[in-house]
Design a protein around this motif. Structure first.
Motif, PDB file in Angstrom:
ATOM      1  N   MET A   1      54.612  27.453  53.818  1.00  0.00           N
ATOM      2  CA  MET A   1      53.157  26.731  53.521  1.00  0.00           C
ATOM      3  C   MET A   1      52.157  27.580  53.517  1.00  0.00           C
ATOM      4  SD  MET A   1      52.439  23.263  56.445  1.00  0.00           S
ATOM      5  CE  MET A   1      53.220  24.652  57.924  1.00  0.00           C
ATOM      6  N   SER A   2      52.814  29.332  52.572  1.00  0.00           N
ATOM      7  CA  SER A   2      52.722  30.051  52.272  1.00  0.00           C
ATOM      8  C   SER A   2      52.413  30.142  50.764  1.00  0.00           C
ATOM      9  CB  SER A   2      52.557  31.166  52.938  1.00  0.00           C
ATOM     10  OG  SER A   2      53.767  31.552  53.036  1.00  0.00           O
ATOM     11  N   TRP A   3      51.193  30.482  49.545  1.00  0.00           N
ATOM     12  CA  TRP A   3      51.927  30.875  48.851  1.00  0.00           C
ATOM     13  C   TRP A   3      52.640  32.274  47.997  1.00  0.00           C
ATOM     14  CZ3 TRP A   3      50.138  27.036  45.441  1.00  0.00           C
ATOM     15  CH2 TRP A   3      49.342  26.088  45.370  1.00  0.00           C
ATOM     16  N   SER A   4      53.847  32.130  47.129  1.00  0.00           N
ATOM     17  CA  SER A   4      53.828  33.205  46.678  1.00  0.00           C
ATOM     18  C   SER A   4      52.769  33.769  46.032  1.00  0.00           C
ATOM     19  CB  SER A   4      55.593  32.945  45.972  1.00  0.00           C
ATOM     20  OG  SER A   4      54.915  32.763  44.339  1.00  0.00           O
ATOM     21  N   GLY A   5      53.405  35.653  45.762  1.00  0.00           N
ATOM     22  CA  GLY A   5      52.456  36.598  44.840  1.00  0.00           C
ATOM     23  C   GLY A   5      51.142  37.015  45.495  1.00  0.00           C
ATOM     24  N   THR A   6      50.469  37.143  44.760  1.00  0.00           N
ATOM     25  CA  THR A   6      49.023  37.727  44.720  1.00  0.00           C
ATOM     26  C   THR A   6      48.176  37.161  44.343  1.00  0.00           C
ATOM     27  OG1 THR A   6      49.046  39.300  43.067  1.00  0.00           O
ATOM     28  CG2 THR A   6      50.485  39.974  44.886  1.00  0.00           C
ATOM     29  N   GLU A   7      46.772  37.501  45.084  1.00  0.00           N
ATOM     30  CA  GLU A   7      45.855  36.818  44.088  1.00  0.00           C
ATOM     31  C   GLU A   7      45.249  37.234  43.226  1.00  0.00           C
ATOM     32  OE1 GLU A   7      41.024  36.064  46.120  1.00  0.00           O
ATOM     33  OE2 GLU A   7      42.503  37.539  47.361  1.00  0.00           O
ATOM     34  N   THR A   8      44.845  36.121  42.397  1.00  0.00           N
ATOM     35  CA  THR A   8      44.465  36.281  41.698  1.00  0.00           C
ATOM     36  C   THR A   8      42.682  36.084  40.859  1.00  0.00           C
ATOM     37  OG1 THR A   8      46.673  34.492  40.380  1.00  0.00           O
ATOM     38  CG2 THR A   8      44.804  35.112  38.692  1.00  0.00           C
ATOM     39  N   SER A   9      42.729  36.928  39.855  1.00  0.00           N
ATOM     40  CA  SER A   9      41.469  36.886  39.418  1.00  0.00           C
ATOM     41  C   SER A   9      41.331  37.570  37.937  1.00  0.00           C
ATOM     42  CB  SER A   9      40.519  38.487  40.547  1.00  0.00           C
ATOM     43  OG  SER A   9      41.367  39.859  39.657  1.00  0.00           O
ATOM     44  N   CYS A  10      40.408  37.301  37.169  1.00  0.00           N
ATOM     45  CA  CYS A  10      39.601  37.007  36.004  1.00  0.00           C
ATOM     46  C   CYS A  10      39.181  38.694  35.485  1.00  0.00           C
ATOM     47  CB  CYS A  10      39.178  36.389  35.308  1.00  0.00           C
ATOM     48  SG  CYS A  10      40.318  35.416  35.162  1.00  0.00           S
ATOM     49  N   SER A  11      39.073  39.677  35.553  1.00  0.00           N
ATOM     50  CA  SER A  11      38.714  41.148  34.737  1.00  0.00           C
ATOM     51  C   SER A  11      37.871  41.066  33.395  1.00  0.00           C
ATOM     52  CB  SER A  11      38.942  41.833  35.257  1.00  0.00           C
ATOM     53  OG  SER A  11      39.387  41.904  36.839  1.00  0.00           O
ATOM     54  N   PRO A  12      36.812  41.759  33.135  1.00  0.00           N
ATOM     55  CA  PRO A  12      36.391  41.610  31.883  1.00  0.00           C
ATOM     56  C   PRO A  12      36.982  42.245  31.410  1.00  0.00           C
ATOM     57  CG  PRO A  12      34.321  42.011  33.476  1.00  0.00           C
ATOM     58  CD  PRO A  12      35.495  42.603  34.407  1.00  0.00           C
ATOM     59  N   MET A  13      37.479  41.942  29.671  1.00  0.00           N
ATOM     60  CA  MET A  13      38.151  42.862  29.204  1.00  0.00           C
ATOM     61  C   MET A  13      37.434  44.440  29.112  1.00  0.00           C
ATOM     62  SD  MET A  13      39.166  40.546  25.870  1.00  0.00           S
ATOM     63  CE  MET A  13      39.732  42.109  25.014  1.00  0.00           C
ATOM     64  N   ASN A  14      38.287  45.522  29.096  1.00  0.00           N
ATOM     65  CA  ASN A  14      38.091  46.932  28.770  1.00  0.00           C
ATOM     66  C   ASN A  14      38.488  47.170  27.268  1.00  0.00           C
ATOM     67  OD1 ASN A  14      37.419  49.097  28.745  1.00  0.00           O
ATOM     68  ND2 ASN A  14      39.526  49.592  30.069  1.00  0.00           N
ATOM     69  N   ILE A  15      37.436  47.051  26.422  1.00  0.00           N
ATOM     70  CA  ILE A  15      37.629  47.361  24.521  1.00  0.00           C
ATOM     71  C   ILE A  15      37.903  48.819  24.874  1.00  0.00           C
ATOM     72  CG2 ILE A  15      36.847  46.788  22.566  1.00  0.00           C
ATOM     73  CD1 ILE A  15      35.571  44.424  23.490  1.00  0.00           C
ATOM     74  N   ASN A  16      38.572  49.355  24.278  1.00  0.00           N
ATOM     75  CA  ASN A  16      39.451  50.827  23.285  1.00  0.00           C
ATOM     76  C   ASN A  16      38.592  50.684  22.054  1.00  0.00           C
ATOM     77  OD1 ASN A  16      40.212  52.425  23.638  1.00  0.00           O
ATOM     78  ND2 ASN A  16      42.293  52.887  23.878  1.00  0.00           N
ATOM     79  N   VAL A  17      37.584  51.271  22.382  1.00  0.00           N
ATOM     80  CA  VAL A  17      36.790  51.623  20.335  1.00  0.00           C
ATOM     81  C   VAL A  17      37.786  52.698  20.609  1.00  0.00           C
ATOM     82  CG1 VAL A  17      34.871  50.280  21.082  1.00  0.00           C
ATOM     83  CG2 VAL A  17      35.218  52.563  21.469  1.00  0.00           C
ATOM     84  N   GLY A  18      37.978  53.674  20.802  1.00  0.00           N
ATOM     85  CA  GLY A  18      39.282  55.230  20.638  1.00  0.00           C
ATOM     86  C   GLY A  18      40.037  54.608  20.005  1.00  0.00           C
ATOM     87  N   VAL A  19      40.115  53.278  20.247  1.00  0.00           N
ATOM     88  CA  VAL A  19      41.763  53.336  18.609  1.00  0.00           C
ATOM     89  C   VAL A  19      41.691  54.270  17.405  1.00  0.00           C
ATOM     90  CG1 VAL A  19      42.211  51.626  20.022  1.00  0.00           C
ATOM     91  CG2 VAL A  19      41.313  51.114  18.042  1.00  0.00           C
ATOM     92  N   ARG A  20      42.918  54.351  16.405  1.00  0.00           N
ATOM     93  CA  ARG A  20      42.560  54.769  15.481  1.00  0.00           C
ATOM     94  C   ARG A  20      42.876  53.780  13.884  1.00  0.00           C
ATOM     95  NH1 ARG A  20      47.594  59.948  15.898  1.00  0.00           N
ATOM     96  NH2 ARG A  20      46.463  61.190  17.569  1.00  0.00           N
ATOM     97  N   SER A  21      42.972  52.926  14.621  1.00  0.00           N
ATOM     98  CA  SER A  21      43.268  51.860  13.382  1.00  0.00           C
ATOM     99  C   SER A  21      41.958  50.944  13.590  1.00  0.00           C
ATOM    100  CB  SER A  21      44.294  51.586  13.066  1.00  0.00           C
ATOM    101  OG  SER A  21      45.386  50.623  13.895  1.00  0.00           O
ATOM    102  N   ALA A  22      42.075  49.980  12.584  1.00  0.00           N
ATOM    103  CA  ALA A  22      41.002  48.350  12.755  1.00  0.00           C
ATOM    104  C   ALA A  22      42.320  47.419  13.420  1.00  0.00           C
ATOM    105  CB  ALA A  22      40.486  48.735  11.108  1.00  0.00           C
ATOM    106  N   ALA A  23      43.312  47.044  12.909  1.00  0.00           N
ATOM    107  CA  ALA A  23      44.506  46.330  13.060  1.00  0.00           C
ATOM    108  C   ALA A  23      44.804  46.651  14.967  1.00  0.00           C
ATOM    109  CB  ALA A  23      45.517  47.443  12.379  1.00  0.00           C
ATOM    110  N   ALA A  24      44.122  47.915  15.737  1.00  0.00           N
ATOM    111  CA  ALA A  24      44.708  48.521  16.760  1.00  0.00           C
ATOM    112  C   ALA A  24      43.499  47.789  17.531  1.00  0.00           C
ATOM    113  CB  ALA A  24      44.807  49.640  17.397  1.00  0.00           C
ATOM    114  N   LEU A  25      42.344  48.017  17.789  1.00  0.00           N
ATOM    115  CA  LEU A  25      41.277  47.113  18.012  1.00  0.00           C
ATOM    116  C   LEU A  25      41.134  45.916  17.473  1.00  0.00           C
ATOM    117  CD1 LEU A  25      38.568  48.010  19.025  1.00  0.00           C
ATOM    118  CD2 LEU A  25      37.304  47.573  16.580  1.00  0.00           C
TER     119      LEU A  25
END
Length: 453
Positions: free
Chosen positions: A297-321
């Motif tokens: 009567m216990s849950w497997s795994g770890t607690e789940t949460s949703c965090s804001p996307m960390n958008i990386n604007v330092g990539v080298r190409s538009a496709a990577a962004l």
């Protein structure tokens, strides 16, 4: 005194005899009948009356001492318990025979009727004063008179007797059953042997009534009362009861994370249930994407949460962004030659008042304003380097000199292009027709995610 009377008394004194009466008739003592006949020739003489179990009273025609001379009339009386068979009164005739037959026979009552499911025992059969006692077979109870007696009127003492079935049958139910549901199940199939009732009288049962689920069916969690009732042919009944207890092991209920959704199978928190988590567009999953309720009567795994996307604007190409948004967010890319462009200003003003609708539809706005090298790129508050902004225009084939707006779906598909501003309502109507969006709308409705007007 007359001379003939004196002579009679004299003769009588010379020929005196002694007789006795014993209740069965008269008989002479001293001389026999032949001696009497010799002395009194021509006088009819009947045999003395002997009645077993009776008494005799006789009367002669002239008051003779002897009670069996011709013309003697005798009445016969039977003792108590006996009755007359033949003539109750006889007369000694000239033939020296009594006028009829007579006898005292013992009084006899009619034979008793044997009670159903019982019998009787008598002290003297059906004869007078016989005492009969009734008895019943096992399982039956005597109702009425236990004993009857044969009376002098040939009838038994009053009262009706019968053997009736008043004892209830016997039934025994199985003991309490406790079962635990298997993983992912909310019910348990429970079986038991149907209890067999037994009648204490004739062994015959007419009805067996079950109250509750029958054996072999599936029982949900909880206590379930079961009862059996049996009836015999006399209408007596007996019941037994037992419980079926089904246990569904459960974990503490989980809640969907903020800015995310949770979808569980089975009952959501029972043993074996699996809960899967997803985040809304623009948020990334942290912790376990799926958790299972275990036997303990216990849950497997770890607690789940949703965090804001960390958008990386330092990539080298538009496709990577753009790949950072794949299957997470839709992109609305707005391009204008200058910030003073009338279309651009109208479009941004309209979208500022529809931010909730954009978030609900997982839309991220990307602004490309100006002409390289003076152009500025922005994703909300994150600036895009001029070179990367130029690559986006080149990749999507967006003109530097005119107003353009491109709608890209979560799979990176170029869905719509506009060369003029549109209202947020028009934009949302278009997005809501996308197949993936329809699935999102169902989840959001279940989770209660809406935009308040």
């Amino acid at each position: 005194m007359d001379t003939w009377l004196i002579a009679f008394l004299f003769v009588g004194s010379q020929f005196s005899y002694s007789f006795g009466y014993d209740g069965s008739g008269y008989s002479a003592y001293g001389d026999d009948e032949d001696s009497y006949s010799h002395r009194y020739r021509g006088v009819p003489w009947c045999a003395p009356i002997k009645v077993k179990h009776g008494q005799v009273s006789c009367r002669t025609p002239r008051g003779e001492y002897y009670k069996n001379v011709m013309g003697t009339r005798c009445k016969i009386h039977c003792k108590k318990g006996y009755e007359m068979q033949g003539s109750p009164e006889v007369v000694c005739m000239a033939t020296k025979q009594w006028s009829g037959n007579y006898a005292c026979r013992e009084i006899r009552c009619t034979k008793l009727t044997m009670p159903a499911n019982g019998g009787y025992k008598c002290s003297d059969g059906s004869y007078y004063n016989s005492r009969c006692e009734y008895f019943c077979s096992p399982g039956y109870t005597l109702k009425g008179e236990r004993t009857v007696t044969c009376m002098s009127n040939k009838a038994w003492t009053t009262g009706q007797t019968a053997c009736v079935d008043v004892q209830p049958p016997v039934i025994k139910c199985p003991s309490v059953k406790e079962k635990t549901a298997e993983p992912g199940k909310l019910t348990v199939r429970v079986t038991w042997d149907t209890p067999e009732g037994k009648d204490t009288a004739d062994g015959i049962l007419t009805d067996v009534i079950l109250k509750g689920k029958p054996p072999g069916t599936h029982f949900p969690g909880g206590d379930h009362k079961i009862s059996y009732t049996v009836y015999d042919r006399a209408g007596n009944k007996a019941s037994c009861r037992f419980s079926v207890r089904v246990r569904v092991r459960r974990c503490n209920p989980l809640s969907p994370p903020d800015n995310g959704y949770m979808k569980c199978d089975s009952d959501g928190d029972n043993y074996g249930a699996t809960c899967e988590f997803t985040c809304t567009g623009g948020y990334e999953l942290q912790g376990s994407a799926a958790r299972v309720c275990q036997y303990g009567m216990s849950w497997s795994g770890t607690e789940t949460s949703c965090s804001p996307m960390n958008i990386n604007v330092g990539v080298r190409s538009a496709a990577a962004l753009l790949d950072q948004f794949y299957e997470k967010r839709r992109l609305l890319i707005i391009s204008a030659p200058t910030a003073a462009n009338h279309y651009y200003r109208f479009q941004m003003t309209n979208l500022q008042h529809a931010q909730c609708g954009l978030d609900l539809r997982h839309v991220t706005v990307v602004e490309l304003v100006g002409i390289y090298p003076a152009q500025i790129g922005r994703i909300r508050h994150r600036l895009i380097p001029p070179g990367l902004a130029l690559q986006i225009r080149l990749l999507l084939q967006i003109s530097n000199n005119n107003y353009n707006m491109v709608l890209i779906d979560k799979q990176g598909v170029d869905k719509m292009r506009y060369t003029f501003p549109i209202t947020s309502a028009e934009l949302f109507t278009t997005i809501d027709t996308f197949p993936m969006r329809k699935e999102e709308m169902v989840l959001q409705e279940q989770a209660g995610h809406t935009c308040q007007p």
